[in-house]
Design a protein around this motif. Sequence first.
Motif, PDB file in Angstrom:
ATOM      1  N   HIS A 183       0.748  -0.657   0.133  1.00 55.03           N
ATOM      2  CA  HIS A 183      -0.032  -0.309  -0.245  1.00 55.03           C
ATOM      3  C   HIS A 183       1.332   0.868   0.215  1.00 55.03           C
ATOM      4  O   HIS A 183       2.312   1.439   0.533  1.00 55.03           O
ATOM      5  CB  HIS A 183      -1.197  -0.237   1.067  1.00 55.03           C
ATOM      6  CG  HIS A 183      -2.448   0.574   1.372  1.00 55.03           C
ATOM      7  ND1 HIS A 183      -1.351   2.514   1.355  1.00 55.03           N
ATOM      8  CD2 HIS A 183      -3.216   0.576   0.609  1.00 55.03           C
ATOM      9  CE1 HIS A 183      -2.817   2.761   1.812  1.00 55.03           C
ATOM     10  NE2 HIS A 183      -3.972   2.121   0.524  1.00 55.03           N
ATOM     11  N   LYS A 184       0.223   2.152  -0.924  1.00 56.68           N
ATOM     12  CA  LYS A 184       0.913   3.299  -0.848  1.00 56.68           C
ATOM     13  C   LYS A 184       1.596   4.380   0.374  1.00 56.68           C
ATOM     14  O   LYS A 184       2.259   4.842   0.720  1.00 56.68           O
ATOM     15  CB  LYS A 184       0.854   4.461  -1.371  1.00 56.68           C
ATOM     16  CG  LYS A 184      -0.994   5.505  -0.723  1.00 56.68           C
ATOM     17  CD  LYS A 184      -1.567   5.753  -2.228  1.00 56.68           C
ATOM     18  CE  LYS A 184      -2.744   6.333  -1.429  1.00 56.68           C
ATOM     19  NZ  LYS A 184      -3.568   7.758  -3.178  1.00 56.68           N
ATOM     20  N   GLU A 185       0.715   3.897   1.778  1.00 55.69           N
ATOM     21  CA  GLU A 185       0.904   4.456   3.452  1.00 55.69           C
ATOM     22  C   GLU A 185       1.789   3.377   3.857  1.00 55.69           C
ATOM     23  O   GLU A 185       1.971   3.949   4.430  1.00 55.69           O
ATOM     24  CB  GLU A 185      -0.090   4.849   4.229  1.00 55.69           C
ATOM     25  CG  GLU A 185      -1.503   5.405   3.165  1.00 55.69           C
ATOM     26  CD  GLU A 185      -2.357   5.952   3.660  1.00 55.69           C
ATOM     27  OE1 GLU A 185      -2.920   5.322   5.289  1.00 55.69           O
ATOM     28  OE2 GLU A 185      -3.355   6.773   3.364  1.00 55.69           O
ATOM     29  N   ASN A 186       2.360   2.337   3.335  1.00 56.32           N
ATOM     30  CA  ASN A 186       3.275   0.933   4.303  1.00 56.32           C
ATOM     31  C   ASN A 186       4.390   2.648   3.862  1.00 56.32           C
ATOM     32  O   ASN A 186       4.800   2.975   3.094  1.00 56.32           O
ATOM     33  CB  ASN A 186       3.536   0.279   3.043  1.00 56.32           C
ATOM     34  CG  ASN A 186       3.976  -0.623   3.750  1.00 56.32           C
ATOM     35  OD1 ASN A 186       5.422  -0.528   4.501  1.00 56.32           O
ATOM     36  ND2 ASN A 186       3.647  -2.131   4.192  1.00 56.32           N
ATOM     37  N   GLU A 187       5.208   2.386   5.567  1.00 59.75           N
ATOM     38  CA  GLU A 187       6.570   3.166   5.570  1.00 59.75           C
ATOM     39  C   GLU A 187       7.765   2.596   4.787  1.00 59.75           C
ATOM     40  O   GLU A 187       8.206   3.398   4.069  1.00 59.75           O
ATOM     41  CB  GLU A 187       6.963   3.114   7.378  1.00 59.75           C
ATOM     42  CG  GLU A 187       7.290   1.107   7.530  1.00 59.75           C
ATOM     43  CD  GLU A 187       7.623   1.259   8.574  1.00 59.75           C
ATOM     44  OE1 GLU A 187       7.525  -0.262   9.311  1.00 59.75           O
ATOM     45  OE2 GLU A 187       7.577   2.521   9.822  1.00 59.75           O
ATOM     46  N   LEU A 188       7.829   1.783   3.950  1.00 59.34           N
ATOM     47  CA  LEU A 188       8.475   1.178   2.670  1.00 59.34           C
ATOM     48  C   LEU A 188       8.945   2.049   1.529  1.00 59.34           C
ATOM     49  O   LEU A 188       9.541   1.407   0.749  1.00 59.34           O
ATOM     50  CB  LEU A 188       8.774  -0.856   2.853  1.00 59.34           C
ATOM     51  CG  LEU A 188       8.734  -1.300   4.156  1.00 59.34           C
ATOM     52  CD1 LEU A 188       8.707  -2.733   4.056  1.00 59.34           C
ATOM     53  CD2 LEU A 188      10.477  -1.347   4.522  1.00 59.34           C
ATOM     54  N   SER A 189       7.239   2.434   1.782  1.00 59.04           N
ATOM     55  CA  SER A 189       7.219   2.765  -0.204  1.00 59.04           C
ATOM     56  C   SER A 189       7.385   4.121  -0.063  1.00 59.04           C
ATOM     57  O   SER A 189       8.029   4.716  -1.077  1.00 59.04           O
ATOM     58  CB  SER A 189       5.401   3.308  -0.337  1.00 59.04           C
ATOM     59  OG  SER A 189       5.127   4.101   0.730  1.00 59.04           O
ATOM     60  N   LYS A 190       8.407   4.801   0.936  1.00 61.42           N
ATOM     61  CA  LYS A 190       8.862   5.466   1.108  1.00 61.42           C
ATOM     62  C   LYS A 190      10.011   5.691   0.036  1.00 61.42           C
ATOM     63  O   LYS A 190      11.218   6.873  -0.002  1.00 61.42           O
ATOM     64  CB  LYS A 190       9.098   6.322   2.660  1.00 61.42           C
ATOM     65  CG  LYS A 190       7.880   6.730   2.731  1.00 61.42           C
ATOM     66  CD  LYS A 190       8.128   7.981   4.225  1.00 61.42           C
ATOM     67  CE  LYS A 190       6.539   7.981   4.914  1.00 61.42           C
ATOM     68  NZ  LYS A 190       6.333   6.995   5.378  1.00 61.42           N
ATOM     69  N   LEU A 191      11.371   4.549   0.296  1.00 60.29           N
ATOM     70  CA  LEU A 191      11.830   3.544  -0.549  1.00 60.29           C
ATOM     71  C   LEU A 191      11.691   3.680  -1.480  1.00 60.29           C
ATOM     72  O   LEU A 191      11.389   2.963  -2.689  1.00 60.29           O
ATOM     73  CB  LEU A 191      12.787   2.790   0.173  1.00 60.29           C
ATOM     74  CG  LEU A 191      12.858   2.150   2.209  1.00 60.29           C
ATOM     75  CD1 LEU A 191      12.798   0.760   2.247  1.00 60.29           C
ATOM     76  CD2 LEU A 191      13.363   3.115   2.490  1.00 60.29           C
ATOM     77  N   ASP A 192      13.663   3.994  -2.580  1.00 63.39           N
ATOM     78  CA  ASP A 192      13.712   3.526  -3.631  1.00 63.39           C
ATOM     79  C   ASP A 192      13.502   2.117  -4.028  1.00 63.39           C
ATOM     80  O   ASP A 192      13.431   2.436  -4.818  1.00 63.39           O
ATOM     81  CB  ASP A 192      14.990   4.246  -3.928  1.00 63.39           C
ATOM     82  CG  ASP A 192      15.232   5.925  -4.234  1.00 63.39           C
ATOM     83  OD1 ASP A 192      13.744   6.894  -4.194  1.00 63.39           O
ATOM     84  OD2 ASP A 192      15.745   6.904  -4.333  1.00 63.39           O
ATOM     85  N   TYR A 193      14.322   1.347  -3.149  1.00 67.88           N
ATOM     86  CA  TYR A 193      14.057   0.289  -3.315  1.00 67.88           C
ATOM     87  C   TYR A 193      14.474  -0.149  -1.834  1.00 67.88           C
ATOM     88  O   TYR A 193      14.639   0.233  -0.635  1.00 67.88           O
ATOM     89  CB  TYR A 193      14.550  -0.296  -4.422  1.00 67.88           C
ATOM     90  CG  TYR A 193      16.596  -0.012  -3.923  1.00 67.88           C
ATOM     91  CD1 TYR A 193      17.155  -0.882  -2.885  1.00 67.88           C
ATOM     92  CD2 TYR A 193      16.355   0.962  -4.433  1.00 67.88           C
ATOM     93  CE1 TYR A 193      18.713  -0.430  -2.729  1.00 67.88           C
ATOM     94  CE2 TYR A 193      18.094   1.585  -3.726  1.00 67.88           C
ATOM     95  CZ  TYR A 193      19.290   0.588  -3.358  1.00 67.88           C
ATOM     96  OH  TYR A 193      20.142   0.904  -2.895  1.00 67.88           O
TER      97      TYR A 193
END
Length: 314
Positions: free
Chosen positions: A188-198
């Motif tokens: 999900h776009k709100e998952n904290e990992l979504s902020k990472l490039d990879y």
Amino acid sequence: MIDFFSTKVYSYYCNFDFMEIKYFRLIKTIAEEGSIANSSEKLFLTQSALSHQLKDLEEQLGFKVFHRTRNKWSLTEEGIELYNLGNSILKSIDSSFKNIENIRAGSTGTIKVSTECYSFYQTLPRFIQKMGILYPDINLDLILEATHQPITKLLSNEIDIAIVTSKPKNNLLTSIDIYEDKIFAIMHKENELSKLDYLTVSDFSNVHLIIHSYPLETVSIYEKLLKPNKIIPAKISAIPLTEVALKMVEANFGIMCLPKWTLKSFNISNDIVFKKIEKKGLKRNHFLVIRKSDKIKKYIRDFISNFTDEFSIE
């Protein structure tokens, strides 16, 4: 300078354009039976029809094929050459048709297929339907119970083709490279990992990982990345239905790790994002594995050829 003989031979050669298989069979049968009367039954034609055919042939050739006597017909010198040529042609034709029959005989069979990747079960039915139209004599069966042990089942003759992501080391088997794809982390776009490039391997320590099924050894992300680095996610849930697993991800209850192509048949929410795993991306190869003894079977080769065309994606 062209001598008379060469010119004559060339003229005969040009005249042979009209020669049909029936004429070679006619010459062969009369020569071996000794007369038109004896040949009539074998060629399923009346003596009159055979005489007419032979007369037409000799007129077009410009020479006699047979010496006629009351009790015996014998080949002329030219006739002997035609007889020998006809024998060679007819033997070649008979041999080719026998080969075709053998090939066609090898076109019929049952192929039991299994794959270690559950994603393939979403796309295989469409391929099986296509094969059914193109090759109605090939019966394809999906053997789901062999999913966790496709190579073992292949060796025990319980299945005929295994679709796997690593080449087995066994002298009884042979592997065919199909394609290479990339595994993405789906979240999900709100998952904290979504902020990472990879994502890196360490990022998986605290995630809720959604997989299709246990054992973990059948899960690509575990085998290719987590296991070698001794990483176990904080939570793992096995959800065999991709549609249900996607709903979990849409609700931000965890992440999935799959190639993008496996989700083509689903409506993906705009809230879903795909993240590369590792800087260069996490790649995996796919192979068709068969028993070496089955390589000679045409219906197996037909399956492999069509499967390669269907699933060779970059």
